[in-house]
Write a protein that holds these residues in place. Structure first.
Motif, PDB file in Angstrom:
ATOM      1  N   SER A 550       0.826  -1.212   0.000  1.00 34.85           N
ATOM      2  CA  SER A 550       0.000   0.000   0.000  1.00 34.85           C
ATOM      3  C   SER A 550       0.856   1.256   0.000  1.00 34.85           C
ATOM      4  CB  SER A 550      -0.926   0.005   1.226  1.00 34.85           C
ATOM      5  OG  SER A 550      -0.191   0.205   2.427  1.00 34.85           O
ATOM      6  N   SER A 601     -12.857  -6.553  -6.344  1.00 35.86           N
ATOM      7  CA  SER A 601     -12.343  -5.401  -5.598  1.00 35.86           C
ATOM      8  C   SER A 601     -10.927  -5.109  -6.073  1.00 35.86           C
ATOM      9  CB  SER A 601     -12.360  -5.688  -4.093  1.00 35.86           C
ATOM     10  OG  SER A 601     -11.516  -6.786  -3.791  1.00 35.86           O
ATOM     11  N   ALA A 605      -7.191  -2.831  -2.237  1.00 36.95           N
ATOM     12  CA  ALA A 605      -8.113  -3.206  -1.155  1.00 36.95           C
ATOM     13  C   ALA A 605      -7.831  -4.623  -0.682  1.00 36.95           C
ATOM     14  CB  ALA A 605      -9.551  -3.078  -1.637  1.00 36.95           C
ATOM     15  N   CYS A 646      -6.133   4.621   2.720  1.00 38.74           N
ATOM     16  CA  CYS A 646      -6.015   4.249   1.303  1.00 38.74           C
ATOM     17  C   CYS A 646      -7.357   4.018   0.626  1.00 38.74           C
ATOM     18  CB  CYS A 646      -5.163   2.985   1.176  1.00 38.74           C
ATOM     19  SG  CYS A 646      -3.440   3.201   1.654  1.00 38.74           S
ATOM     20  N   LEU A 647      -8.369   3.572   1.388  1.00 39.08           N
ATOM     21  CA  LEU A 647      -9.613   3.148   0.762  1.00 39.08           C
ATOM     22  C   LEU A 647     -10.787   4.068   1.046  1.00 39.08           C
ATOM     23  CD1 LEU A 647      -9.382  -0.678   1.558  1.00 39.08           C
ATOM     24  CD2 LEU A 647      -8.574   0.521  -0.487  1.00 39.08           C
ATOM     25  N   GLU A 648     -10.785   4.740   2.185  1.00 33.83           N
ATOM     26  CA  GLU A 648     -11.959   5.505   2.586  1.00 33.83           C
ATOM     27  C   GLU A 648     -11.749   7.012   2.604  1.00 33.83           C
ATOM     28  OE1 GLU A 648     -14.017   2.297   5.647  1.00 33.83           O
ATOM     29  OE2 GLU A 648     -12.868   3.975   6.447  1.00 33.83           O
TER      30      GLU A 648
END
Length: 1142
Positions: A550, A601, A605, A646-648
Motif C-alpha cells: 500500500s 475489488s 483493497a 487508502c480506501l476511505e
C-alpha cells in the motif's frame, strides 16, 4: 637481637642447631618473658623436634632426681594453647627477632601461609633495624627468614607470589647451592608451573641432602610421573609408602599417606587408559578410596572418584557428590569445580554456577604467575560471563569474557559470549568486530571450536540487523539456514529483517527494493508456517509485508494474493478471522476473495484486507500473552487506519458513514490495547490520531495522556499541534509544533505544521521555507511532506517567474513528485503537477506521456460520472498536453488538443472552474492553437486565434507581440502596418515591456524607419539601465541597439554603440561579447570571458551556455574544449573547436 646473641643463636642456620639446654634454662629463668612464652609454645608444639622437657633423669634405685612440683607443672599443651601462648609472646616481644622467627615457622607448620608471610616480613624489618644498629649482616638469620617467607609464598595466593618466592630461593642458592629448603621450594614452584623435568632435578638434590625426608622423595617421584615416566614414579611411590614415616600413628603421616595413595592411583590410571582397566575397582579406584580413608579431608581423590563415576559408571548422582565434596574441601580442585559448574549450568541453576566460578576465581589458581609458561584457566570467567548475561548485567559480563580471553586468546566460545554481551548492551560495532574475529582471526590464532559455529553467524547477522545493514544480515541468516534449514529463531529473524529492510527502503526511496523484500518475506513466512504456524511474529510479519504494497502501489500487481490466502488458511479455523467483522466488515468472507479472478475489488483493497486478516491471526496466536496481545491489537489498529487512509479517506462525502468504518474499527483496537496496557504512551497517541476526525475532545485527552506518560514524545506533540490546527487554534498549534521542534529538530512533520500555519497567516515565503526543510529532513515514506513541498514550490515559481530559470528550483520538487508517483500512482492532481514541472525543465516527452495518461484517466472518469470536476480535469490536462506537444514540434496534434480543450470549456456552466482559471485555461489553449497554426504556415487561422486570445487576455503585451509577429510574417503592407499599430499601442500602455519595444525596434530597423528607430533607441537606452533586467532581455536590447547603430553608422556606429554599452555596464558580459564579435580582437574576448566567469552562480545568474560562448570566443584549443565540456549541447563550442583544428 640481644636476646638471640645472649642465647648464642646468631650463628644458627636451622633451629636444629640451637643449644636446647640453654633454651630450656632461659624458659625456666624467665617464665614471664615474651620470648620465653614463644619458646615454650614452640617446643610444646609438634613443629619442634625437641620436647619442652628433657627425658627425666633417674637416680640409682629408680628415684627421680627432679622436683615433684616441676613434674606436676609439666602438663601437655594443645595446639590451640601453643598458638595462643606464642601469639601473646610475640605481642610482648615485639622487637624480638627470634620470637618472630619461631612464630613464622609455627604458622608455616600449621599451613597458615598468610600469617606466616606477615610475621616473616615483620621479622625481616627487625633484622634490618638490628643490621643498621650493629653493622652486621646476620646472613644466616636472613636466609632462615627468607626461606620461610619464600616457602609460605609458594602456597599463599598461588601462583601470584611465585616470582617473588623464586627470586628469593635463587638468591639463596647462589650463595648456598645445597641449601635444602631452597631446593625444595624451587622444585615445588617448577612443579606448579608444570616444568617437571627441572623440578625433579631440584627435588632429587634436596632428597640427597636429606635422605630421610620421605616427603621430598615422594614429591620427586610424583614429578617424575607427571613428566611422563609413570612406571618409575609408581614404583618409587609404592616404595615410599612402606617407609616408617608413612605410619598412620604419626601426627602428620595421614596427609602424606593419603597424598601418596592418591598419586599411586593416578599413575595406575594413566598407565592403562583402557575402559576396562579404569573400571576395575581393584586398580585406581581402590587407591582413591584408600587415600580418602587415610585422610577424609584430602580433596584430590574425591575429584578422581567423581571422574570415575561420571565417565565410566555413568552415575551422575555419585559423581556430583564427589565433585561437591572435593570442591568443598579445596577451591584448588579446578576439574571438580568445572564439572560441577557444567552440571548445574545444564540444569539452569545459574546462581550456583556463579558461586562456584567466583570461588575458583578467588582461589588465585586461574591466572598463571607473571613469566610462567603454565596456561591459565579461563572457564571460570566464561561461566561468570554467562551468568551475568542471564542476569542482564552486560557490562560485568563483558569484563568477565575479556578476562577469560586474556588467559585463553583462542577460546572461541568466550569470543561468542563477548560479542553477545556487546550486542545486548547496544555496542554493535564492538560486537561486529568480535564476531568477525571469532570466525576469521586476523593474527594467525587458531580458535578452539567445539561443536557447531552457526550461532556465531546468527549473532553476527543480528548485529548487522541492529546496525541497519540489512543486506549483510540477510546474507548471514541465509548462511545459517543452509546448515539448519528449520531453525525457527533464525527463520523468524530473517523474516523480521526482510520486513524491516522493506520499511527502510521505503524510508530511503528504494521502493522497488522494498517490494522485493516484502515478496521474499512472504515466501519465508510460507516455509515457517509448515512447522510453526502459531508463532505471533510470523503473522505480524505477514501483515506488515502485505501492507508494504500500500506504500509502493506501483508494484501492487506483484503481490502474491493467492499464496497469502493459502498461508492464512494453514492450520486454522477460518472463523477466527471474523473478529471485529461487525465493525470493519472484514472476515472469513474476504479471505476467500483475496485471490478471486473476477476482480470484484481492487488489488489495493485486497492487499490491505490480507494485512488486516494477518494481524487478526496474530491476535489469535498470542492469546496467552497479555503484553503480546496489547501489541497485536495496536498493530491491527494501525493496519485498519492504513486501510482507512487508502480506501476511505478520499471517498466522496455523499457516502456518509461508510468513510469512517475502518477508522472506528481502528479506534476500538487501540482502546482494547489500552485496556491491556494502559501505561503505554504510544497506545494513547495512536488513539488520539484515530479520534481526531471523530471526536476532538477525546483526541485531546488521548494526546495529553500520552504526553503525561512520555513528555519527550515528538510524535505526540506534533499530533496535538495538528489537532489544534484542524480546530483553527493557530496559537496553540504553533506552541505544540514549537515544542515538537525543540524535542527533536529532525522530525519533519513538526516543520510541516509550522509551514501550514505560515500559509494560514498569509506568508507563502515562510511556508515554503518550512516545507523545504521538512522535505529535506523527512524520509521517503512521508507523502504529505512531498505534496506540500511540491505544491508550495510550484506556487512560488508561478509568483516569481524568474525563479524558473534556476534549475535547482525545479529538480528537487520534481524528484519528490517522482517518488510520490511510485507510491501513489492514482494521485491524479500531483501527477498533473509533476507534468508541469517536467514541462519547465524541458522534458516534454515525459510530460506528454504523463499528460496523455492523465487525459485517458480523466476522460474515463467523465464518461462514468459526467461530473463537472472530471470535465475540468480533462480540459486542464488537454490544454497542458497541447502546449507540450507544441514544444515538442508536434504542431498538428498540438492544434487538435488545443481545439479539444476549447470545445470542452466552451460552456462555463458545465465545468467547475472559477472564472479566472477558466480564462487562463482558454487563453493557453488559444495561444497554443495560434502558435501551432503559425508553425504549420496557416497564418489566417493563427491570426484568428491570436486575435481571440488578445481579446480574452485584455490586450496582454505578450499576446500583442505574438499577434504582431504573425502579422509581420504574412508579409503584406497592411498586416505590417497593423502590427506596428498594435505594438505602438502596447508600448504606450506598457512602456517597460521589453518584448514590445525590442520587436518594434527590430521592425523599424528592417523597414529602415529612421524616425521610429530614433524613438525606439531612446526607449531602449533608458530600458537597458534598469537593474532588474534579465540576461536574455539585456541581450535582446543590446542586439536591437547594435542593429540600429549599424544601420545609422555602419561598422563604426555598431562598434561605437558596443563601446558605449561597455562603458555603461563594464561588469556585464553582453557588451564585451558584442565588441569581440564586431572588432574580432582578442582583448574584448578575454574581457568577455573574465566577466562571464564572475557572473555565474552564486555570483550571478549567467548560464552554462553563455559561459561556453565566452570560452568559444577566445580561439584556443583549450578554451574550445572547456566550452564543449560546459555545454556539449550548444553549437558554439564545437564550431570553435572545429575552427581551431582547421
Amino acid at each position: 637481637m640481644t636476646d638471640q646473641i645472649g642465647l648464642g643463636l646468631d650463628g644458627a642456620q636451622d633451629l636444629q642447631d640451637f643449644d636446647i639446654g640453654v633454651v630450656r634454662e632461659f624458659i625456666t629463668f624467665f617464665p614471664d618473658n615474651g620470648l620465653s612464652k614463644v619458646l615454650k609454645g614452640y617446643l610444646s608444639s609438634g613443629a619442634s623436634q625437641f620436647p619442652l622437657r628433657a627425658t627425666s633423669a633417674t637416680a640409682e634405685g629408680g628415684v627421680s632426681l627432679e622436683n615433684d612440683e616441676e613434674n606436676e607443672e609439666d602438663v601437655p599443651l594443645t595446639s590451640e594453647d601453643c598458638l595462643v601462648l606464642m601469639t601473646d609472646g610475640v605481642d610482648e616481644a615485639k622487637d624480638s627477632v627470634l620470637a618472630h622467627r619461631l612464630m613464622s615457622e609455627y604458622y608455616l607448620f600449621l599451613e597458615e601461609y598468610e600469617s606466616a608471610v606477615e610475621t616473616t616480613r615483620r621479622g625481616l624489618k627487625l633484622v634490618a633495624i638490628e643490621t643498621k644498629k650493629s653493622g652486621l649482616k646476620f646472613q644466616k638469620i636472613l636466609d632462615a627468614f627468607n626461606s620461610t617467607l619464600a616457602t609460605a609464598l609458594i602456597h599463599h595466593q598461588a601462583p601470584k607470589n611465585h616470582p617473588e618466592a623464586r627470586d628469593i630461593f635463587e638468591e639463596i642458592l647462589r650463595r648456598k647451592p645445597q641449601f635444602t629448603p631452597a631446593l625444595i621450594g624451587l622444585g615445588l614452584i617448577l612443579e606448579e608451573e608444570e616444568e617437571y623435568a627441572e623440578a625433579v632435578t631440584f627435588l632429587d638434590k634436596a632428597f640427597e641432602n636429606d635422605p630421610g625426608n620421605v616427603r621430598i622423595g615422594a614429591e620427586a617421584a610424583w614429578c617424575r610421573a607427571l613428566n611422563g615416566d609413570y612406571t618409575t614414579g609408581l614404583s618409587e611411590l609404592e616404595e615410599f609408602l612402606e617407609y616408617p614415616q608413612m605410619d598412620l600413628k604419626l601426627p602428620r603421616a595421614r596427609e602424606l599417606r593419603a597424598q601418596t595413595l592418591y598419586r599411586i592411583g593416578i599413575c595406575l590410571w594413566e598407565l592403562d587408559s583402557s575402559a576396562s582397566a579404569r573400571k576395575d575397582r581393584q586398580g585406581s579406584y581402590a587407591r582413591f578410596l584408600a587415600s580418602i580413608k587415610a585422610n577424609p579431608n584430602f580433596a584430590p581423590p574425591y575429584t578422581s572418584l567423581g571422574i570415575f563415576y561420571e565417565d565410566y559408571k555413568k552415575d551422575r548422582k555419585r559423581a556430583r557428590q564427589c565433585f561437591q565434596k572435593a570442591f568443598e574441601l579445596s577451591s584448588y580442585e579446578l576439574i571438580a569445580a568445572e564439572r560441577l559448574a557444567r552440571s548445574f549450568a545444564d540444569q539452569g541453576e545459574w546462581d550456583i554456577v556463579e558461586v562456584i566460578a567466583q570461588r575458583v576465581v578467588g582461589s588465585g589458581k586461574v591466572r598463571p604467575a607473571p613469566g610462567s609458561k603454565k596456561k591459565g584457566v579461563s572457564w571460570p570467567f566464561s561461566a561468570l560471563g554467562v551468568v551475568q548475561m542471564n542476569k542482564q548485567e552486560y557490562q560485568k559480563s563483558i569484563i568477565s569474557f575479556l578476562s577469560a580471553l586474556r588467559i585463553s586468546p583462542d577460546d572461541y566460545h568466550s569470543y561468542v559470549g563477548l560479542g553477545e554481551s556487546y550486542h545486548n548492551s547496544g555496542r554493535y560495532n564492538s560486537a561486529s568486530r568480535t564476531f568477525n574475529y571469532a570466525e576469521n582471526p586476523t593474527d594467525g590464532v587458531e580458535m578452539k571450536k567445539s561443536g557447531e559455529s552457526w550461532f556465531t553467524k546468527y549473532m553476527l547477522a543480528n548485529v548487522h540487523r541492529e546496525l541497519g545493514e540489512f543486506d549483510d544480515a540477510i546474507r548471514g541468516y541465509d548462511l545459517v539456514l543452509k546448515e539448519r534449514p528449520k531453525e525457527f529463531g533464525v527463520c523468524i529473524a530473517l523474516l523480521q529483517t526482510l520486513v524491516e529492510s522493506a520499511w527502510r527502503n521505503i524510508e530511503t526511496g528504494f521502493f522497488g527494493a522494498a517490494a522485493d523484500s516484502a515478496l521474499r518475506a512472504i515466501g519465508v513466512a510460507i516455509s515457517v508456517s509448515e512447522y510453526k504456524p502459531q508463532a505471533f511474529n510470523l503473522w505480524k510479519a505477514v501483515g506488515d509485508a502485505s501492507a508494504i504494497f500500500s506504500w509502493v502501489q506501483e508494484r501492487l500487481s506483484d503481490i502474491p494474493l493467492r499464496k497469502i490466502e493459502s498461508l492464512l488458511k494453514v492450520d486454522i479455523d477460518s472463523s477466527i478471522y471474523d473478529l471485529f467483522h461487525e465493525t470493519d466488515g472484514i472476515g472469513s468472507g474476504q479471505l476467500g476473495l483475496l485471490s478471486a479472478d473476477d476482480q470484484t475489488s481492487p488489488v489495493l483493497a485486497r492487499s490491505l484486507h490480507a494485512s488486516i486478516l494477518s494481524q487478526k491471526r496474530a491476535i489469535h496466536s498470542c492469546a496467552n500473552d497479555i503484553h503480546a496481545q496489547a501489541v497485536a491489537w495496536y498493530n491491527l489498529g494501525w493496519t485498519e487506519h492504513r486501510a482507512h487512509v487508502c480506501l476511505e479517506q478520499n471517498q466522496d462525502s455523499s457516502q456518509g458513514k461508510a468513510g469512517t468504518t475502518m477508522l472506528r474499527a481502528a479506534m476500538k483496537c487501540f482502546k482494547r490495547a489500552i485496556e491491556l496496557e494502559a501505561g503505554n504512551s504510544e497506545f494513547w497517541n495512536a488513539l488520539g490520531v484515530i479520534t481526531t476526525p471523530l471526536n476532538p475532545k477525546v483526541a485531546q485527552h488521548s494526546f495529553v495522556r500520552s504526553l503525561h506518560l512520555n513528555e519527550r514524545s515528538v510524535r505526540a506533540w506534533t499530533n496535538l499541534g495538528t489537532l489544534y490546527l484542524i480546530q483553527n487554534d493557530l496559537e496553540l498549534a504553533h506552541q505544540a509544533f514549537s515544542r515538537a521542534q525543540s524535542t527533536d529538530p529532525d522530525y519533519a512533520h513538526a516543520w510541516l505544521g509550522e509551514g501550514l500555519i505560515a500559509l494560514l497567516y498569509g506568508d507563502p515565503s515562510e511556508a515554503l521555507s518550512h516545507f523545504t526543510h521538512a522535505f529535506e529532513i523527512s524520509d521517503s515514506a512521508s507523502l504529505v511532506s512531498k505534496r506540500q513541498y511540491a505544491l508550495s514550490s510550484f506556487d512560488y515559481l508561478i509568483s516569481t517567474p524568474s525563479a524558473s530559470s534556476n534549475i535547482t528550483n525545479l529538480i528537487q520538487p520534481l524528484f519528490a513528485l517522482h517518488q510520490l508517483a511510485f507510491q501513489r500512482p492514482d494521485d491524479v492532481p500531483y501527477r498533473h503537477l509533476a507534468s508541469l514541472f517536467m514541462e519547465r525543465v524541458g522534458n516534454h516527452d515525459a510530460a506528454i506521456e504523463a499528460l496523455t495518461s492523465l487525459c485517458g484517466t480523466a476522460e474515463q472518469e467523465y464518461e462514468e460520472s459526467e461530473s463537472p470536476a472530471s470535465l475540468s480535469r480533462y480540459a486542464h490536462a488537454k490544454t497542458d498536453l497541447a502546449r507540450n506537444k507544441l514544444a515538442a514540434h508536434n504542431y498538428s496534434e498540438a492544434v487538435e488538443d488545443a481545439e479539444t480543450a476549447l470545445d470542452l470549456t466552451s460552456d462555463a456552466d458545465s465545468c467547475s472552474m472559477t472564472p479566472e482559471v477558466l480564462r487562463k485555461t482558454r487563453l493557453s489553449a488559444r495561444l497554443t492553437s495560434g502558435l501551432g497554426h503559425f508553425y504549420l504556415n496557416d497564418m489566417d487561422s493563427s491570426l484568428a486565434s491570436f486575435r481571440t486570445a488578445l481579446e480574452e487576455s485584455q490586450s496582454s503585451p505578450d499576446v500583442v507581440c505574438l499577434v504582431a509577429e504573425v502579422l509581420w510574417a504574412k508579409g503584406g503592407e497592411e498586416e505590417k502596418s497593423v502590427a506596428r499599430e498594435q505594438l505602438f499601442e502596447s508600448v504606450s500602455k506598457h512602456p517597460n515591456h521589453v518584448g514590445s519595444i525590442t520587436l518594434l525596434g527590430a521592425m523599424a530597423a528592417l523597414d529602415e524607419d529612421t524616425e521610429t528607430m530614433e524613438a525606439v533607441r531612446d526607449d531602449l537606452a533608458s530600458l537597458r539601465m534598469k537593474p532588474n533586467l534579465g540576461v536574455l532581455q539585456l541581450i535582446r536590447v543590446e542586439e536591437v541597439l547594435d542593429a540600429i547603430a549599424f544601420i545609422n553608422g555602419g561598422d563604426e556606429g555598431a562598434e561605437r554603440e558596443t563601446r558605449h554599452s561597455i562603458m555603461l555596464a563594464p561588469g556585464k558580459v553582453t557588451g564585451w561579447a558584442q565588441l569581440a564579435e564586431v572588432s574580432e580582437e582578442i582583448f574584448p574576448a578575454q574581457m568577455a570571458l573574465k566577466t562571464a566567469e564572475k557572473s555565474v552562480p552564486p555570483l550571478g545568474a549567467l548560464g552554462a551556455v553563455e559561459l561556453s560562448e565566452a570560452f568559444s570566443g577566445i580561439g584556443t584549443l583549450g578554451d574550445a574544449q572547456r566550452a564543449v565540456s560546459l555545454a556539449p549541447w550548444a553549437e558554439g563550442g564545437w564550431k570553435a573547436m572545429g575552427n581551431v583544428l582547421e
